[in-house]
Design an enzyme around this catalytic site. Sequence first.
Site, PDB file in Angstrom:
ATOM      1  N   ASN A  34      -5.781  12.939  -3.311  1.00  0.00           N
ATOM      2  CA  ASN A  34      -5.323  13.516  -4.381  1.00  0.00           C
ATOM      3  C   ASN A  34      -6.266  14.296  -5.353  1.00  0.00           C
ATOM      4  O   ASN A  34      -5.838  15.287  -5.829  1.00  0.00           O
ATOM      5  CB  ASN A  34      -4.568  12.353  -5.341  1.00  0.00           C
ATOM      6  CG  ASN A  34      -3.128  11.724  -4.659  1.00  0.00           C
ATOM      7  OD1 ASN A  34      -2.630  12.383  -3.658  1.00  0.00           O
ATOM      8  ND2 ASN A  34      -2.548  10.714  -5.038  1.00  0.00           N
ATOM      9  N   LEU A  93      16.292   1.633   4.212  1.00  0.00           N
ATOM     10  CA  LEU A  93      14.857   1.724   4.345  1.00  0.00           C
ATOM     11  C   LEU A  93      14.110   0.739   3.406  1.00  0.00           C
ATOM     12  O   LEU A  93      14.566   0.875   2.172  1.00  0.00           O
ATOM     13  CB  LEU A  93      14.256   3.148   3.868  1.00  0.00           C
ATOM     14  CG  LEU A  93      12.821   3.235   3.564  1.00  0.00           C
ATOM     15  CD1 LEU A  93      12.277   3.176   5.159  1.00  0.00           C
ATOM     16  CD2 LEU A  93      12.269   4.544   2.930  1.00  0.00           C
ATOM     17  N   ASP A 122      -4.283   9.128   0.737  1.00  0.00           N
ATOM     18  CA  ASP A 122      -5.680   9.516   0.171  1.00  0.00           C
ATOM     19  C   ASP A 122      -5.991  11.109   0.074  1.00  0.00           C
ATOM     20  O   ASP A 122      -5.282  11.657   0.628  1.00  0.00           O
ATOM     21  CB  ASP A 122      -6.429   9.254   1.017  1.00  0.00           C
ATOM     22  CG  ASP A 122      -7.935   9.050   0.322  1.00  0.00           C
ATOM     23  OD1 ASP A 122      -8.092   8.978  -0.929  1.00  0.00           O
ATOM     24  OD2 ASP A 122      -9.065   8.727   1.089  1.00  0.00           O
ATOM     25  N   HIS A 132      -2.599  13.369  -8.412  1.00  0.00           N
ATOM     26  CA  HIS A 132      -1.720  12.123  -8.580  1.00  0.00           C
ATOM     27  C   HIS A 132      -0.158  12.775  -8.702  1.00  0.00           C
ATOM     28  O   HIS A 132       0.583  11.918  -8.040  1.00  0.00           O
ATOM     29  CB  HIS A 132      -2.029  11.273  -9.450  1.00  0.00           C
ATOM     30  CG  HIS A 132      -3.490  10.602  -9.097  1.00  0.00           C
ATOM     31  ND1 HIS A 132      -3.938  10.155  -7.896  1.00  0.00           N
ATOM     32  CD2 HIS A 132      -4.550  10.453  -9.796  1.00  0.00           C
ATOM     33  CE1 HIS A 132      -5.149   9.720  -7.724  1.00  0.00           C
ATOM     34  NE2 HIS A 132      -5.563   9.807  -9.222  1.00  0.00           N
ATOM     35  N   SER A 179      -5.444   0.314  -5.192  1.00  0.00           N
ATOM     36  CA  SER A 179      -6.106  -0.824  -4.691  1.00  0.00           C
ATOM     37  C   SER A 179      -6.680  -1.797  -5.585  1.00  0.00           C
ATOM     38  O   SER A 179      -7.160  -1.183  -6.980  1.00  0.00           O
ATOM     39  CB  SER A 179      -7.182  -0.378  -3.597  1.00  0.00           C
ATOM     40  OG  SER A 179      -8.283   0.244  -4.319  1.00  0.00           O
TER      41      SER A 179
HETATM   42  C1  IPE Z   1      -7.462   3.952  -0.933  1.00  0.00           C
HETATM   43  O1  IPE Z   1      -8.047   5.026  -1.331  1.00  0.00           O
HETATM   44  C2  IPE Z   1      -6.713   3.478  -1.817  1.00  0.00           C
HETATM   45  C3  IPE Z   1      -5.453   4.060  -2.016  1.00  0.00           C
HETATM   46  C4  IPE Z   1      -5.106   5.175  -1.065  1.00  0.00           C
HETATM   47  C5  IPE Z   1      -4.652   3.751  -3.101  1.00  0.00           C
HETATM   48  P1  IPE Z   1      -9.791   5.272  -1.665  1.00  0.00           P
HETATM   49  O2  IPE Z   1      -9.763   6.519  -2.093  1.00  0.00           O
HETATM   50  O3  IPE Z   1      -9.695   4.387  -2.911  1.00  0.00           O
HETATM   51  O4  IPE Z   1     -10.590   4.561  -0.786  1.00  0.00           O
HETATM   52  P2  IPE Z   1     -12.209   4.877  -0.727  1.00  0.00           P
HETATM   53  O5  IPE Z   1     -12.871   4.836  -1.821  1.00  0.00           O
HETATM   54  O6  IPE Z   1     -12.351   6.252  -0.383  1.00  0.00           O
HETATM   55  O7  IPE Z   1     -12.538   4.090   0.467  1.00  0.00           O
HETATM   56  C1  IPE Z   2      -5.455   8.538  -3.333  1.00  0.00           C
HETATM   57  O1  IPE Z   2      -6.537   9.819  -3.809  1.00  0.00           O
HETATM   58  C2  IPE Z   2      -4.962   8.032  -4.634  1.00  0.00           C
HETATM   59  C3  IPE Z   2      -5.314   6.733  -5.221  1.00  0.00           C
HETATM   60  C4  IPE Z   2      -6.723   6.275  -4.769  1.00  0.00           C
HETATM   61  C5  IPE Z   2      -4.824   6.001  -6.314  1.00  0.00           C
HETATM   62  P1  IPE Z   2      -7.526   9.731  -4.437  1.00  0.00           P
HETATM   63  O2  IPE Z   2      -7.615   9.574  -6.011  1.00  0.00           O
HETATM   64  O3  IPE Z   2      -8.692   8.775  -3.729  1.00  0.00           O
HETATM   65  O4  IPE Z   2      -8.112  11.239  -3.973  1.00  0.00           O
HETATM   66  P2  IPE Z   2      -9.651  11.542  -3.567  1.00  0.00           P
HETATM   67  O5  IPE Z   2     -10.104  10.699  -2.306  1.00  0.00           O
HETATM   68  O6  IPE Z   2     -10.688  11.449  -4.564  1.00  0.00           O
HETATM   69  O7  IPE Z   2      -9.575  13.028  -3.151  1.00  0.00           O
HETATM   70 MG    MG Z   3      -9.564   8.762  -2.178  1.00  0.00          MG
END
Ligand code: IPE
Ligand code: IPE
Ligand code: MG
Length: 238
Positions: A18, A127, A16, A33, A61
């Site tokens: 990105n 792995l 999380d 990303h 997700s």
């Molecule tokens: C969880 O992160 C999903 C992934 C890392 C793929 P999210 O950024 O979607 O989660 P929330 O919305 O903060 O709970």
């Molecule tokens: C996680 O990073 C990657 C995915 C959920 C695909 P985010 O895109 O959720 O990054 P933040 O949470 O907005 O910083």
């Molecule tokens: Mg996120």
Amino acid sequence: MIDKDRMPASVAIIMDGNGRWAAKRKLPRVMGHNAGMNALVEIVRHSSNIGIRHLTVYAFSTENWKRSSEEINGIFSLLVKFVDSKLEELDREHVRVRILGDYRKLPEKSVGRLERMMERTENNTGLQFNICLNYGARDEIRRAAAEIADLASRGEIRGEDVTEELLAAHLYTGKEAVPDPALLIRTSGEMRLSNFLLWQAAYSEMVFTDVLWPDFTPRELERCIEEYQHRDRRFGGR
Ligand code: IPE
Ligand code: IPE
Ligand code: MG
């Protein structure tokens, strides 16, 4: 220093942060990303080197469809780029890639690359790298329940046959023989599971770090493993 004799065999990561990484640099989210994908490549390499057997990462997700189509398509294009640029190396390093989740709902081009990657690495014995795509733990448990209901309606099993082992075997992780994660890491400072591995994480040790995913390095992974190695895992015993 990490103790190589007490490695967590199965590690799961909620990658999380990105978007925030990109926002800090005034870049579009997709660039975050892209940077996250580069970080992932290093983590896969390092996990393989230090003897982790299963690395399971949350990449998209069932709730991430709520995002803009620009961002979603950007993520799916990166998947294609990942396979095109990294499949050779993954295969050479004996990595076996599996996809967990309803990935067939992704665009055709991504699905094709993912299936090529799984087929190509099918017989590798290094792995096992599990990528969760269009994955949601509630959806995973719902699917298991539906499959078990079908078995029951055909008279193949009765209620009393529904053990924890049977239910676990019908999860994506059961089908791909992924052990429950000993260590579950979430980056970016958020402290929640966001619908990841709800069943499998029952006794996982959780490590939360403020590092944003694109900044997560092999050194940081080792720091998380060190923290795990200092935990006292009791599983309800004393
Ligand atoms: C969880 O992160 C999903 C992934 C890392 C793929 P999210 O950024 O979607 O989660 P929330 O919305 O903060 O709970
Ligand atoms: C996680 O990073 C990657 C995915 C959920 C695909 P985010 O895109 O959720 O990054 P933040 O949470 O907005 O910083
Ligand atoms: Mg996120």
